[in-house]
Design a protein around this motif. Structure first.
Motif, short mmCIF file in Angstrom:
data_model
loop_
_atom_site.label_atom_id
_atom_site.label_comp_id
_atom_site.label_asym_id
_atom_site.label_seq_id
_atom_site.Cartn_x
_atom_site.Cartn_y
_atom_site.Cartn_z
N GLU A 271 0.80 -1.10 0.08
CA GLU A 271 -0.14 0.05 0.00
C GLU A 271 0.71 1.19 -0.06
O GLU A 271 0.54 2.33 -0.50
N GLU A 272 2.02 1.12 0.69
CA GLU A 272 2.82 2.56 0.80
C GLU A 272 3.55 2.78 -0.56
O GLU A 272 3.62 3.82 -1.00
N THR A 273 3.75 1.57 -1.27
CA THR A 273 4.58 1.79 -2.45
C THR A 273 3.67 2.45 -3.46
O THR A 273 4.06 3.17 -4.42
N LEU A 274 2.52 1.78 -3.59
CA LEU A 274 1.46 2.07 -4.41
C LEU A 274 1.12 3.58 -4.18
O LEU A 274 0.92 4.53 -5.00
N ALA A 275 0.77 4.06 -2.86
CA ALA A 275 0.44 5.27 -2.65
C ALA A 275 1.70 6.44 -3.21
O ALA A 275 1.31 7.42 -3.46
N LEU A 276 2.75 6.01 -2.71
CA LEU A 276 4.00 6.84 -3.13
C LEU A 276 3.89 7.03 -4.73
O LEU A 276 4.20 8.26 -5.24
N ASN A 277 3.93 5.96 -5.29
CA ASN A 277 3.89 5.91 -6.89
C ASN A 277 2.66 6.83 -7.43
O ASN A 277 2.67 7.65 -8.48
N LYS A 278 1.45 6.67 -6.99
CA LYS A 278 0.35 7.28 -7.49
C LYS A 278 0.59 8.88 -7.04
O LYS A 278 0.16 9.50 -7.98
N ALA A 279 1.19 9.14 -5.80
CA ALA A 279 1.20 10.53 -5.70
C ALA A 279 2.15 11.32 -6.48
O ALA A 279 1.80 12.50 -7.22
N THR A 280 3.19 10.81 -7.03
CA THR A 280 4.17 11.39 -7.97
C THR A 280 3.54 11.46 -9.21
O THR A 280 3.73 12.41 -9.79
N TRP A 281 2.73 10.36 -9.75
CA TRP A 281 2.18 10.40 -11.00
C TRP A 281 0.96 11.28 -10.95
O TRP A 281 0.95 12.04 -12.18
N ASN A 282 0.26 11.54 -9.95
CA ASN A 282 -0.94 12.53 -10.13
C ASN A 282 -0.30 13.65 -10.27
O ASN A 282 -0.53 14.63 -10.89
N GLU A 283 0.96 14.07 -9.65
CA GLU A 283 1.44 15.60 -9.67
C GLU A 283 2.27 15.80 -10.95
O GLU A 283 2.13 16.70 -11.66
N ARG A 284 2.80 14.84 -11.25
CA ARG A 284 3.57 14.72 -12.86
C ARG A 284 2.47 15.15 -13.91
O ARG A 284 2.69 15.71 -14.86
N ALA A 285 1.30 14.21 -13.82
CA ALA A 285 0.36 14.33 -14.65
C ALA A 285 -0.13 15.55 -15.03
O ALA A 285 -0.31 16.36 -15.82
N ALA A 286 -0.31 16.48 -13.82
CA ALA A 286 -0.85 17.90 -13.95
C ALA A 286 0.18 18.71 -14.69
O ALA A 286 -0.14 19.75 -15.26
N ILE A 287 1.55 18.46 -14.41
CA ILE A 287 2.53 19.19 -15.31
C ILE A 287 2.64 18.90 -16.60
O ILE A 287 2.69 19.67 -17.67
#
Length: 274
Positions: free
Chosen positions: A6-22
């Motif tokens: 859950e921790e790894t998935l949450a970290l990867n999701k968080a960075t990809w949500n931020e990257r997607a906006a950029i």
């Protein structure tokens, strides 16, 4: 616990949500979103030349990110469903579809859950450029792909070559830096201050986890999932500057500088469900 913690998935999701906006802002034109809006395809010569006629085909685009390839394939006549675990990516893809009037469906969810999330079977499962390195279990991925395909349907995969991914450019030289394969419980951990497009917007969610999959493991996974390998190509071209020394080769592709010993930067394959 599932495929990812859950921790790894949450970290990867968080960075990809931020990257997607950029990436959706596309301040430096890396994704050529304005050209796409004007009617240009985002497919590179590698995948465009190998995937074949998609008109009338039902196509699942796994890890579709902001949906540019999904929508380019839909423009070519495919019935496209894109899947991505990033809510920001899926929201952006839906906006781009609405803006351009292109019919395509986008679903938010983990690629390992694709069989549950996507209805029916597909003529093509499509996955390209920076996808499988985010997955710890390549065999499970191949089994999910096989479960999505109708008999006679095929997987098309294009990716950075695992051989090239071992290297890092250090002081103008390519040095072996990364192990050629990554245990599921020991991912490569990166802490990138900015995203890969070259835009200098600082990331808040910088940490990400990735996995190296040898070419042998990828091919074995496909075969063990009872898909018949139909095409396997290696390419001296790549759609991004994996190393700063790479030079433009036209068509938003890059190659090693003249005079250097050549080696493959990418590979592609087709595998059919009989």
């Amino acid at each position: 616990m599932g495929i990812l913690t859950e921790e790894t998935l949450a970290l990867n999701k968080a960075t990809w949500n931020e990257r997607a906006a950029i990436h959706l802002e596309d301040a430096n034109g890396f994704y050529a979103i304005e050209a796409f809006r004007a009617g240009q395809s985002t497919l590179h010569a590698i995948e465009a030349g190998e995937i074949g006629d998609v008109s009338g085909k039902r196509l699942a685009h796994l890890q579709c990110h902001i949906g540019l390839d999904s929508l380019s394939l839909a423009r070519l006549g495919a019935d496209v469903t894109g899947l991505d675990f990033s809510s920001a990516s899926v929201d952006g893809a839906r906006r781009l579809a609405a803006e351009t009037g292109i019919a395509a469906t986008f679903v938010e969810g983990d690629v390992y859950e694709a069989r549950r999330l996507l209805s029916g079977h597909f003529d093509i499962v499509y996955s390209t450029w920076g996808t499988i390195n985010w997955l710890p279990d390549i065999q499970r991925w191949a089994e999910v792909v096989a479960s999505l395909l109708r008999p006679g349907g095929f997987l098309y995969l294009a990716e950075a070559h695992p051989f090239a991914l071992v290297f890092e450019e250090i002081a103008g030289r390519l040095e072996p830096t990364y192990a050629w394969q990554t245990p599921r419980n020991e991912p490569l951990v990166s802490d990138s201050p900015v995203t890969y497009t070259g835009v200098e917007t600082p990331l808040v969610h910088r940490r990400a986890h990735e996995w190296m999959h040898p070419l042998s493991a990828i091919i074995a996974a496909v075969i063990h999932a009872r898909l018949r390998l139909e095409l396997l190509n290696e390419h001296e071209l790549l759609p991004w500057k994996l190393f700063p020394m790479l030079e433009p080769a036209g068509g938003k592709l890059y190659r090693l500088p003249e005079g250097m010993v050549r080696f493959p930067l990418a590979f592609s394959l087709k595998a059919v469900r009989d």
